[in-house]
Motif scaffolding. Structure first.
Motif, PDB file in Angstrom:
ATOM      1  N   PHE A  60       0.826  -1.221   0.000  1.00 27.29           N
ATOM      2  CA  PHE A  60       0.000   0.000   0.000  1.00 27.29           C
ATOM      3  C   PHE A  60       0.852   1.260   0.000  1.00 27.29           C
ATOM      4  O   PHE A  60       1.545   1.549   0.968  1.00 27.29           O
ATOM      5  CB  PHE A  60      -0.976  -0.026   1.190  1.00 27.29           C
ATOM      6  N   PHE A  61       0.775   1.997  -1.115  1.00 31.88           N
ATOM      7  CA  PHE A  61       1.519   3.252  -1.245  1.00 31.88           C
ATOM      8  C   PHE A  61       0.649   4.450  -0.860  1.00 31.88           C
ATOM      9  O   PHE A  61       1.031   5.584  -1.092  1.00 31.88           O
ATOM     10  CB  PHE A  61       1.998   3.432  -2.689  1.00 31.88           C
ATOM     11  N   GLU A  62      -0.555   4.173  -0.388  1.00 29.80           N
ATOM     12  CA  GLU A  62      -1.492   5.225   0.012  1.00 29.80           C
ATOM     13  C   GLU A  62      -2.160   4.773   1.290  1.00 29.80           C
ATOM     14  O   GLU A  62      -2.299   3.570   1.515  1.00 29.80           O
ATOM     15  CB  GLU A  62      -2.616   5.340  -1.036  1.00 29.80           C
ATOM     16  N   ASN A  63      -2.629   5.727   2.070  1.00 26.80           N
ATOM     17  CA  ASN A  63      -3.341   5.376   3.298  1.00 26.80           C
ATOM     18  C   ASN A  63      -4.599   4.576   2.998  1.00 26.80           C
ATOM     19  O   ASN A  63      -5.233   4.778   1.975  1.00 26.80           O
ATOM     20  CB  ASN A  63      -3.784   6.647   4.029  1.00 26.80           C
ATOM     21  N   SER A  64      -4.916   3.696   3.904  1.00 24.62           N
ATOM     22  CA  SER A  64      -6.141   2.926   3.752  1.00 24.62           C
ATOM     23  C   SER A  64      -6.474   2.287   5.081  1.00 24.62           C
ATOM     24  O   SER A  64      -5.576   1.833   5.792  1.00 24.62           O
ATOM     25  CB  SER A  64      -5.920   1.830   2.708  1.00 24.62           C
ATOM     26  N   PRO A 273     -13.791   6.583   3.613  1.00 27.16           N
ATOM     27  CA  PRO A 273     -14.233   7.244   4.840  1.00 27.16           C
ATOM     28  C   PRO A 273     -15.154   8.431   4.540  1.00 27.16           C
ATOM     29  O   PRO A 273     -14.971   9.103   3.531  1.00 27.16           O
ATOM     30  CB  PRO A 273     -12.912   7.718   5.470  1.00 27.16           C
ATOM     31  N   MET A 274     -16.135   8.652   5.421  1.00 26.61           N
ATOM     32  CA  MET A 274     -17.114   9.723   5.172  1.00 26.61           C
ATOM     33  C   MET A 274     -16.642  11.047   5.745  1.00 26.61           C
ATOM     34  O   MET A 274     -16.042  11.077   6.812  1.00 26.61           O
ATOM     35  CB  MET A 274     -18.419   9.398   5.914  1.00 26.61           C
ATOM     36  N   ASN A 275     -16.967  12.125   5.044  1.00 32.01           N
ATOM     37  CA  ASN A 275     -16.857  13.462   5.636  1.00 32.01           C
ATOM     38  C   ASN A 275     -18.276  13.830   6.050  1.00 32.01           C
ATOM     39  O   ASN A 275     -19.067  14.297   5.222  1.00 32.01           O
ATOM     40  CB  ASN A 275     -16.390  14.500   4.609  1.00 32.01           C
TER      41      ASN A 275
END
Ligand code: NCD
Length: 325
Positions: A60-64, A273-275
């Protein structure tokens, strides 16, 4: 066409890099296979040994949060060894390229590599360099195939079929790989797709993907069966795409007032994820009579088990018919 869910050659591809190009029966096969894991995941003993001895690497090169944890859980529930590698701990920081990292991991003989990367096309590039199966966990704005599959499974379990449904995908379509994978999947399975967003967040010529575009929520939501909200992806925005968050919520945030024009039993979805208070009102998100957001997370594990199993075990692959997925 009748699908034999135990015959893995029903998915004759080495990788899962996107939904584009998959046939309806291939999608149905993956969904049927996923279905068999939903009940198992609700039992106390969730473990199988289907993938015992196999190694899965989550790169994973990105947050998750949910994608990585659900792939990890899915692999472990099938008895595989699962290694998580995230960008913060990898050699990328020392200037090592994507390919170098992949080649290093490849030398350890993984059976499946799950990759998430901020650049569109990264998963495909990687799949051309390694010997194992590659599953995309999201590449740039391009595709996020397992998200579309888990969304489809959630809808199918609630509505029985995807064909004929009117689905609205709302919000930051421009930066969304979730939207693109869902458009491909829903169109392939016979649903009708509307996109609703401010003009600045709709990609040019998106109508070519077979969607209807609306710039007003109440017009677009009219009589819809499914409302999929998208996160406003601020991390991908270099310039300002709308005047203020307050104004965005006023015109494009999902609240009960805007929902009043959908079918009365329309399902509310969000990939997370929700804002809260930005693209979706908090009360609407938590309205479990209509919101299936938690179910989407649950289905995510089942779908990833099916994908890992199908791609992680030997299958008949006829290279002359394999499409470039
Ligand atoms: C999505 C993603 O990463 O593309 N999230 C997810 O996988 N659950 C959507 C998003 O980040 O908004």
């Amino acid at each position: 066409m009748t699908i034999d869910v135990s015959d893995f050659s029903a998915y004759p591809h080495r990788h899962l890099l996107g939904i584009e190009g998959l046939f309806p029966h291939e999608i149905s096969f993956l969904l049927d296979r996923s279905e068999s894991y939903v009940d198992q995941n609700r039992q106390a003993d969730k473990k199988k040994s289907t993938l015992r001895g196999r190694t899965i690497i989550n790169l994973f090169f990105e947050n998750s949060t949910r994608t990585r944890t659900s792939f990890e859980l899915a692999g472990k529930r099938l008895g595989a060894d699962v290694i998580n590698m995230s960008v913060a701990t990898s050699a990328i920081k020392k200037g090592e390229t994507l390919i170098d990292t992949a080649m290093t991991l490849n030398a350890m003989h993984p059976d499946v590599l799950v990759v998430r990367h901020p650049d569109s096309g990264a998963a495909k590039l990687l799949s051309e360099k390694v010997n194992c199966a590659v599953i995309s966990g999201g590449d740039g704005r391009h595709e996020h195939p397992t998200q579309a599959l888990l969304d489809a499974l959630t809808i199918r379990r609630r509505r029985g079929d995807l064909a004929g449904l009117q689905v609205a995908i709302c919000g930051d379509v421009l930066h969304s790989r979730v939207a693109r994978s869902n458009i491909h999947l829903l169109n392939t399975m016979g649903a009708r797709v509307r996109l609703i967003a401010p003009r600045t967040l709709i990609p040019d010529s998106i109508e070519r993907m077979g969607v209807e575009v609306f710039y007003d929520m109440k017009e677009g939501l009219q009589d819809c069966d499914i409302v999929m909200m998208l996160r406003l992806q601020k991390e991908r925005m270099q310039t300002s795409f709308f005047p203020s968050v307050r104004e965005y919520f006023h015109f494009f945030g999902l609240d009960y007032e805007k929902l009043s024009v959908t079918k009365p039993d329309a399902l509310i979805m969000h990939p997370g994820p929700m804002n809260r208070g930005v693209e979706i009102d908090s009360e609407v998100a938590d309205d479990y009579g209509r919101s299936v957001i938690r179910e989407q997370v649950e289905m995510g594990v089942a779908v990833r088990m099916a994908c890992l199993e199908v791609l992680g075990l030997p299958r008949e692959i006829d290279d002359s018919t394999v499409r470039n997925l």
